[in-house]
Write an enzyme that holds these catalytic residues in place. Sequence first.
Site, short mmCIF file in Angstrom:
data_model
loop_
_atom_site.label_atom_id
_atom_site.label_comp_id
_atom_site.label_asym_id
_atom_site.label_seq_id
_atom_site.Cartn_x
_atom_site.Cartn_y
_atom_site.Cartn_z
N ASN A 138 0.83 -1.21 0.00
CA ASN A 138 0.00 0.00 0.00
C ASN A 138 0.86 1.25 0.00
OD1 ASN A 138 0.17 -0.81 3.17
ND2 ASN A 138 0.08 1.42 2.96
N ALA A 139 0.29 2.33 -0.50
CA ALA A 139 0.89 3.66 -0.36
C ALA A 139 0.36 4.28 0.91
CB ALA A 139 0.52 4.52 -1.57
N LYS A 167 -3.61 8.68 6.75
CA LYS A 167 -3.49 8.97 8.17
C LYS A 167 -4.62 9.90 8.61
CE LYS A 167 0.42 6.85 9.18
NZ LYS A 167 0.61 5.88 10.29
N ASN A 198 -3.71 5.89 14.39
CA ASN A 198 -2.56 5.96 15.30
C ASN A 198 -2.95 6.37 16.72
OD1 ASN A 198 -0.78 6.97 12.49
ND2 ASN A 198 -0.11 5.22 13.70
N GLU A 222 -6.97 1.27 11.10
CA GLU A 222 -5.94 0.83 12.02
C GLU A 222 -5.99 1.65 13.32
OE1 GLU A 222 -1.99 0.61 10.42
OE2 GLU A 222 -2.70 -0.12 8.47
N ASP A 247 -2.74 -2.26 15.63
CA ASP A 247 -1.37 -1.98 15.20
C ASP A 247 -0.47 -1.75 16.42
OD1 ASP A 247 0.99 -1.18 14.06
OD2 ASP A 247 0.16 0.45 12.90
N LYS A 271 4.43 -6.15 12.89
CA LYS A 271 5.66 -5.40 12.64
C LYS A 271 6.83 -6.21 13.22
CE LYS A 271 4.28 -0.53 12.47
NZ LYS A 271 2.86 -0.65 12.14
#
Length: 375
Positions: A138-139, A167, A198, A222, A247, A271
């Site tokens: 993904n970008a 974002k 986030n 996310e 995440d 991650k």
Amino acid sequence: MIARVRLATYAVPLDPAWPSAEGPVATREGALLVLEEDRDRGGHVGFGESAPFPGFGLETFASSVASLRLAAKYLVGLPRERYAAAIADLHRLAPVAACPCARHAIDLALHDLLARGSGVPIARMLGGDGALREVAVNAAIPRLSAAETARAAREAAERGYGTIKIKVGGAAPAEDVGRVRAAREEIGPHVRIRVDANQAWSEAEAIAALRAMEPLGVELCEQPAPVGAIESMARVRAATAIPIAADESVIDAAGARRLLEARAADVIVVKPMVLGGLYAARAVAALAQEFGAGVIVTSLLEGEVGRAGALHFAASLGRGRHAHGVATGVSLAGVVDAGRLEGGMLPVARANITEHWFRKLPFVVEELASIGEAA
């Protein structure tokens, strides 16, 4: 046998600065771990990377480097037949036990040596014949205005990305909805859009924003709630039709299990840098699959070595439902992603971790240990 251990540190500007729980991060610091085998017994070189990121509850960069310096004496002289056992026991190695990014560096370098010695890529060593030769990626679009978000989404779609991550958070939820709407109107219905908060939303803000985004065809969101707020994540998930991905909440297998048992996530973001390496990442991915959850592998905005490891790990999992977040080198000023992006796919090079990055950045190289010193 490992005959020499070196460390090479770097600092690279992030352009633009990347958001974190501790504020914008403008410079990315990291360290490459280089393990060199005895030339008479293989002569292979394995590369790993440690790059803690603010806001993830990881060790500091300074403590990570200090831990690797201490761990070097345990690595030098390690025979090849002990590499796999050493990887499995890294969480018990005192110098790096509390430092997942330092463990990641050692884990990846040892995986690299094992793969090179076997003559196969890391992806195939881990995933067998089911490993992919290219990975959908993904970008990522930072927090921009609605017009800038739409323009960036169009440019990403023109470059071949099939999934775009936007974002969100840090502004009124209505503004985030407007940015996602602008992107959707610009790129049409066929490119996937996911959003990443986030941890920036409250529970009420997350529910309001995601319900408003439902008509826009958002693939997933996310981390809509703060780390540790598992019940809040579960309520957000229950209140919207948009799937929820965990995440920042995923820092170990136990935490992932708690999220899945609480029905707080549809997707687990893995991650390797955060979890302490590919060995730990495999355990978390297997747990997600056990619960029927999706898996997305992402980097931590680290350098080429860490991203290459994450790419190989993503490829080892075989075909999945979601694009992976391992094409993040574009955020590091002057750094190019390994491989050429074609149609939203990133090829998995046969070679595991490339050495040419040493010639591209002003590394500070330090020799930590060698057979001669150990003797």
